[in-house]
Structure formats: C-alpha cells, structure tokens
Design a protein around this motif. Structure first.
Motif, PDB file in Angstrom:
ATOM      1  N   PRO A  81     -35.778   7.083  42.268  1.00 13.98           N
ATOM      2  CA  PRO A  81     -34.392   6.996  40.965  1.00 13.98           C
ATOM      3  C   PRO A  81     -33.643   6.014  41.657  1.00 13.98           C
ATOM      4  N   VAL A  82     -34.726   4.504  41.221  1.00 16.13           N
ATOM      5  CA  VAL A  82     -33.809   3.571  40.126  1.00 16.13           C
ATOM      6  C   VAL A  82     -33.050   3.749  38.904  1.00 16.13           C
ATOM      7  N   PRO A  83     -32.137   3.582  38.746  1.00 15.03           N
ATOM      8  CA  PRO A  83     -31.437   3.450  37.389  1.00 15.03           C
ATOM      9  C   PRO A  83     -32.484   2.942  37.166  1.00 15.03           C
ATOM     10  N   GLY A  84     -32.692   3.022  36.102  1.00 19.13           N
ATOM     11  CA  GLY A  84     -33.932   2.677  34.949  1.00 19.13           C
ATOM     12  C   GLY A  84     -34.833   2.191  35.375  1.00 19.13           C
ATOM     13  N   GLY A  85     -35.943   2.958  35.805  1.00 13.22           N
ATOM     14  CA  GLY A  85     -37.116   2.992  36.481  1.00 13.22           C
ATOM     15  C   GLY A  85     -37.551   3.888  36.196  1.00 13.22           C
ATOM     16  N   ARG A  86     -38.933   4.149  36.678  1.00 17.54           N
ATOM     17  CA  ARG A  86     -39.910   4.785  36.063  1.00 17.54           C
ATOM     18  C   ARG A  86     -40.252   5.793  36.468  1.00 17.54           C
ATOM     19  N   TRP A  87     -39.306   6.292  38.103  1.00 18.15           N
ATOM     20  CA  TRP A  87     -39.101   7.482  38.933  1.00 18.15           C
ATOM     21  C   TRP A  87     -38.178   7.938  38.376  1.00 18.15           C
ATOM     22  N   ALA A  88     -37.556   7.372  37.578  1.00 17.59           N
ATOM     23  CA  ALA A  88     -35.970   8.194  37.189  1.00 17.59           C
ATOM     24  C   ALA A  88     -36.287   9.042  35.929  1.00 17.59           C
ATOM     25  N   ALA A  89     -37.074   7.932  35.648  1.00 18.71           N
ATOM     26  CA  ALA A  89     -37.645   8.550  33.926  1.00 18.71           C
ATOM     27  C   ALA A  89     -38.051   9.858  33.969  1.00 18.71           C
ATOM     28  N   GLY A  90     -39.226   9.961  35.234  1.00 19.75           N
ATOM     29  CA  GLY A  90     -40.015  11.222  35.734  1.00 19.75           C
ATOM     30  C   GLY A  90     -38.925  12.551  35.530  1.00 19.75           C
ATOM     31  N   LEU A  91     -38.257  12.379  36.223  1.00 21.55           N
ATOM     32  CA  LEU A  91     -37.408  12.954  37.406  1.00 21.55           C
ATOM     33  C   LEU A  91     -36.617  13.677  36.102  1.00 21.55           C
ATOM     34  N   ALA A  92     -36.006  12.441  35.350  1.00 15.39           N
ATOM     35  CA  ALA A  92     -34.865  12.707  34.191  1.00 15.39           C
ATOM     36  C   ALA A  92     -35.738  14.126  32.865  1.00 15.39           C
ATOM     37  N   GLY A  93     -37.221  13.917  33.311  1.00 20.21           N
ATOM     38  CA  GLY A  93     -37.629  14.666  32.017  1.00 20.21           C
ATOM     39  C   GLY A  93     -38.206  15.691  32.470  1.00 20.21           C
ATOM     40  N   ARG A  94     -38.328  15.981  33.408  1.00 18.37           N
ATOM     41  CA  ARG A  94     -39.047  17.079  34.056  1.00 18.37           C
ATOM     42  C   ARG A  94     -37.615  18.148  34.395  1.00 18.37           C
ATOM     43  N   ARG A  95     -36.460  17.396  34.351  1.00 14.61           N
ATOM     44  CA  ARG A  95     -34.964  18.137  33.928  1.00 14.61           C
ATOM     45  C   ARG A  95     -35.286  18.545  32.607  1.00 14.61           C
TER      46      ARG A  95
END
Length: 474
Positions: free
Chosen positions: A221-235
């Motif tokens: 989860p690098v801030p601004g990255g696609r992985w971080a956005a996905g984790l935020a979407g899951r939450r």
C-alpha cells in the motif's frame, strides 16, 4: 495463419501500430521452468521471463487476445511466462483446460486467485476450495433458483427501462460507462433491495479500485498507488454491507442480500455474518462487471452488424410493451446467438488462475508444486481446430445444425468449468438479454464503418475509449 501473418508489413503501418508489432514480436531467451525428475519421461515447460522486473505484464494488458494466441502458437498448450513479479504456467487449448478445470485429483487449488485478488475479495465463492467450496456453493444455490431469478427479473425490469430510456438526452454516449452505471444500479436494487442514491458513485469507485488492484505492479500500500486504492475500496465495501446486514437478517426480502442471509443448506447450515459480507462483495463485483463487459461487447457487434441488430429488434418488438419475464426473455433467440458469440470473442474473465498443490504432469509436461497456473479461455475461443474463421463475428456458429461450441467440452468456456463454473451464469445471461432488449426497443445505434473497438486488459476487459456510439430514438 499466425498472429504476425494477420498484421500488415511494418512499412504500411502508422508509427503506433508499428511499435505495437515490434513489441508483440519481441523474442526473449527461452528457458525451462524446472527440470523434470530423472526417469519421469516428462518434458520441461518452456517459456521466458520477458522484460526485467515487469515480465510480460504490460504485453498481456496491451495486446490481450493477440498476446495469448501468440504465446500458444509459439509454445503450445503448456508454457510459462514472467508477469507481476512472478512466473505463471499458462494452459491453453481445450485439452489442457479440461485437465485443470475438471481437476479430478484435486491437484489445482483456487489459491491462484489469492495472489491476485484475495486482499480485495476475501473468501468470495471463487476463492474457496474443495469441500468448503462445495458447502458454500450448495447453500448459495438457493439464491439462484429459477423462482429467485424470476423475482430478480421483476425487480430489474423497471430499472432497466427507466435507465436505458434516459440515455436519449445524450446522442453519443460512451456506452460502456452508461452500461456500467446501469448494471450497478440494478445490482444495488436487486442484490441489496435498495434504490440507488448518493452512495452509488462511491460504491462503484470502490469496486473499480478493488478490481484494478489485482494487476498492480507494486503490491503493497504505497500512498496513491493502485494497491492502496484497492484496500481502501475493500474497507468501504465491508462497511457498506456490514451496516445493512442486521436489517436483512430481520427481514425476508426478495433481494439477493436477504436470500443469502436466510439461505440454508441440506443439513441446516447457514452463512455467518462474515460469510454474507464476503460473498456479497464478490457477487456484486462479478454481477455488474461481467454483465457490463458482455452487454458492451454485444452492443458493439450489433452496431457493426446492423442486419443482426434489426433481426434482434424484430424479436424484441414482437414481445410487446410489457416488461419481459423469464419466459419472454427465453423467446429472444437471436440475442442468445449474439450473446454467445460476443462471449466467445471477448471472455469477461480472460484468465482463470490456479496453484499446483503438488508436482503434476500436464499433457506430458512437468509442473512443480507451488507453481501458479493460468487457464486462458482466449486460446480456446479462437482455436481454428474448433471454430470456423474464429476471428469473424458469426453468431450462427451457435445455431442448431452447426453448434461449433460442441466441438469440445471446453471449446467455449466464458463461465469457466468444473466445480467452479460460474454460479450466476443464468442470472447474468438473463440480465444481459434484458439490457439489450430495452436498448433495441428504444434506439438504433451505430459506429463509423472504420471504427474498431480496442479492449484494455489492465484488469477485466474495458474498452479503451468507452465505446462511443450514435444513438437514435426509434
């Protein structure tokens, strides 16, 4: 005819296409994935790592079907490639597909999906294995009976008619995005039993971020990255479903959320609250994303082939003005053919990952335990051994008297196969038919004669330009 044979000479191509051809034709050092055990008589799996670090990640995203077919032509039905920082064995063609998906010795696990989407679609039905998967599927089947589907059709009918009717305000919409908003609206109403509202855009964004995170190159989860956005979407999705779950437990509505809350197995088994949330997140994604892709593909082909559009429209108009029930949708035989051919040309899920739990021989090739494996529907759907002129749009290939899809059990497999064949395939097919039925009743649509839609395979297939069409009210 090979992939390269279908591409004109470099001198006749504009620069971007010439660059594309050079990239697609690039050759990398061929290596063995692993040495077969001495005396086994097995052949090694051959392939290549592709470019350093990224492997063939961008090749598969950019070239999609053409890349898959080129790998099959080069290496055959069992090969390997570097992608997303690891190595995948790719299985193409009906025989290799059947071996993996029938999986009679239980050597292939759904853990292949874990590498891609576990963090975002935790314990969705597609990610479960063997006895646990069988139990959950048996309970969930109660939500997809014919009676349940009939109830869902009664709910989506008004939403589809209203939504499609509102598109007339824009004479040249980006049809993919219009369809995506519409199918999310349907999923919200039919699955959640709630009208769309201010939450729709936020939930849609959360699903998009969760799906696209699967192909992130930087997988933390690098801030601004696609992985971080996905984790935020899951939450966001967990919160959304968890907040609404208690009310669903107390009621017995006609929506799928309520159905899952009250679904009961043969021995009285029921889903826990956590199970319901996990399954709802996965089913909402699967339902509206795959429906959007298939509706878009079918609408594109109907725009390119107006004779098929008129043939399908005549059947829709013959149903009259009532909202169609399942029996009426069953009468739309032309749409059956068009949808099946559209699914062949654009498989909504272009890769079915698995993981080898132990050493296994696949068509005489040695695949070691722990290997990530990807089954490729595209190579099956374009096999000249099973399809006549496979790159042409020809819905009649599915008509009685031809039925090219029966050339092999896995020649046509847009819904997967084996124990994990899509549980919502009938739901999805009926919804796509209902969407196209409303579109045919309300409009004629077209694209310029020279227009060719290009799919982006960053995650699930998405048209690069959103498919702009010219809509004309009937």
């Amino acid at each position: 005819m090979t992939i390269r044979d279908r591409v004109p000479p470099l001198t006749s191509l504009p620069l971007p296409a010439a660059v594309d051809r050079r990239l697609l034709g690039k050759r990398w050092p061929v290596k063995e994935l692993a040495s077969p055990p001495p005396g086994s008589g097995l052949a090694p799996v051959l392939g290549d790592d592709g470019p350093p670090l990224i492997g063939h990640t961008f090749d598969s995203m950019r070239f999609g079907v053409d890349f898959a077919l080129q790998r099959y032509e080069t290496f055959g039905p069992v090969s390997w490639m570097g992608s997303l920082g690891t190595r995948f064995v790719v299985l193409g063609g009906p025989e290799a597909t059947q071996f993996a998906l029938v999986n009679k010795d239980k050597v292939f696990s759904q853990e292949g999906w874990h590498f891609l989407i576990e963090r975002f679609f935790h314990r969705g039905l597609m990610l479960l294995d063997f006895e646990e998967h069988h139990l959950h599927r048996r309970i969930m089947q109660e939500a997809f009976t014919r009676d349940r589907l009939a109830s869902y059709a009664r709910q989506w009918g008004p939403a589809l008619r209203e939504g499609v009717g509102s598109w007339g305000a824009s004479g040249r919409p980006r049809l993919y995005w219009a369809l995506k908003r519409l199918t999310l609206d349907v999923a919200t109403r039919v699955f959640m039993g709630m009208p769309s509202g201010d939450n729709a855009a936020r939930i849609n964004r959360a699903f998009v971020d969760s799906v696209r995170a699967a192909t992130a190159l930087v997988r933390f989860p690098v801030p601004g990255g696609r992985w971080a956005a996905g984790l935020a979407g899951r939450r966001t999705l967990e919160q959304y479903f968890s907040e609404n779950l208690p009310a669903k437990r107390r009621s017995r509505g006609d929506d799928l959320f309520s159905a899952l809350c009250h679904a009961t197995g043969e021995d009285g088994e029921q889903f826990s609250d956590e199970d319901v949330v996990n399954h709802m997140i996965f089913l909402m994604m699967a339902a509206h994303d795959t429906t959007t892709i298939t509706s878009t593909a079918a609408a594109y082909h109907l725009a390119k082939h107006p004779e098929w559009q008129e043939r399908a429209r005549a059947e829709s108009l013959a149903l009259g003005d009532d909202l169609p029930d399942l029996a009426a949708l069953d009468e739309l035989k032309t749409l059956d053919l068009v949808i099946k051919e559209s699914l062949r040309l654009t498989a909504p899920v272009p890769s079915l990952p698995r993981k080898a739990l132990r050493d296994v021989a696949v068509l005489g090739h040695y695949v070691p335990a722990g290997t990530l494996v990807s089954v490729s529907p595209n190579t099956n759907h374009f096999s000249p051994d099973h399809w006549t002129n496979p790159h042409e749009f020809d819905p009649e290939r599915f008509a009685e008297g031809r039925r090219e899809d029966r050339s092999h059990r896995y020649a046509w497999m847009p819904f997967g196969g084996g124990a994990h064949k899509c549980i919502g395939l009938h739901f999805g097919t009926f919804e796509v038919k209902a969407v196209l039925h409303e579109l045919l009743r309300a409009y004629r649509w077209s694209v310029p004669e020279q227009y060719r839609m290009r799919w982006d395979y960053v995650s699930l297939p998405v048209p690069v330009d959103g498919l702009p069409v010219t809509l004309e009210r009937r």
